[in-house]
Write a protein that holds these residues in place. Sequence first.
Motif, PDB file in Angstrom:
ATOM      1  N   LYS A  40      22.156   8.105  -4.946  1.00 19.24           N
ATOM      2  CA  LYS A  40      22.862   8.240  -6.264  1.00 19.24           C
ATOM      3  C   LYS A  40      22.528   9.155  -7.006  1.00 19.24           C
ATOM      4  N   ASN A  76      26.815   8.321  -8.133  1.00 16.33           N
ATOM      5  CA  ASN A  76      27.572   8.644  -6.823  1.00 16.33           C
ATOM      6  C   ASN A  76      26.685   9.372  -5.946  1.00 16.33           C
ATOM      7  N   ASN A  99      29.949  12.185  -2.050  1.00 17.19           N
ATOM      8  CA  ASN A  99      31.475  11.675  -3.020  1.00 17.19           C
ATOM      9  C   ASN A  99      31.959  12.146  -4.032  1.00 17.19           C
TER      10      ASN A  99
END
Length: 327
Positions: free
Chosen positions: A148, A208, A212
């Motif tokens: 992420k 994210n 995404n």
Amino acid sequence: MKPSRVILASILFIALLAVPAYAKPIIIKFSHVVAVNTPKGQATEYFKKLVEERSGGNIKVEVYPNASLYDDTIALEALSMNACQMAAPSFSKFTSFVPQLQLFDLPFLFNDANHLHNVLQGEVGKKLLGMVAKRGLIGLAYWDNGFKQLSANKPLLEPADAKRLKFRIMPSKVIEAQFKALGGAPQVLPFSEVYSALRQGVVDAAENPLSNFFSKKFYEVQSDLTLSNHGYLGYMVVTNKIFWKKLSDQQREIVSGAIAEATEYGNKLAMEMDSRYLEDVKRAGTTVHELSAEQRLAWKEELKSIYPEFYDVIGKDLIEQALATGK
Ligand code: LMR
């Protein structure tokens, strides 16, 4: 006594009526929340193709991407009741009934992708896969997305930059603690609401994986992205026992085989897509920041301080076992 022609005709008639019922394909409703052009989206499409080909159309897979059927939390409820047969929610979505899966939300737990895969494929991964059984679910596989990255409408370079920002989070106590440790205000929202929440200022920031971030156009509502790689987002592919028991051995073999191949396919894609998405994000206009070694260390030290809070919930043993796998 021989059966009369009328009786034989009736038996034949009833048998013929029954044929369509037997010929009806088995339906697998597969719910997920991301776009089709993501590693999970592509792995699901590949799974569908394999299952339908190999079953000669006797098993049909209806894929519902972009939360078009359910958000993940609802999908897990629907799965337990066999209203849906498969899903691949991220680990955080299992928090309410398998809090141990928050292991994967712990910031800076993994040295790299190899370490992560060794944990997933080893003892720890096996143990966690079995834990979804308490909800009537069966864990079939782990699918990758990626590490992420943090985003906001300002550069996030030092931990102090996150202070007072409202972060959208998945339903995970670990992620909540992570942003609280930074002085931020975490807010749980379903993935389908993130874009509008960022746009309307309900939240200011997010975390994210690149796929995404790009596929949901978060670059339109976040000016800056930091390559923090501070945590991992992956999935457990799950089905339910009611559905699984109804399949014949041969059908189960087809589904399991297709999952194994889709896993390999999707995980390879996840690695390849990450660098492609980085270029796409840059082209889309979001300013991408790299962290210096000192900056990264500062985030790491700040965020790792939350581990002891989760020794009971996740299990100190499990955390230590996962850490040891990377040595
Ligand atoms: C999220 O809610 O951010 C993720 O779980 C979405 C996903 O499935 O990758």
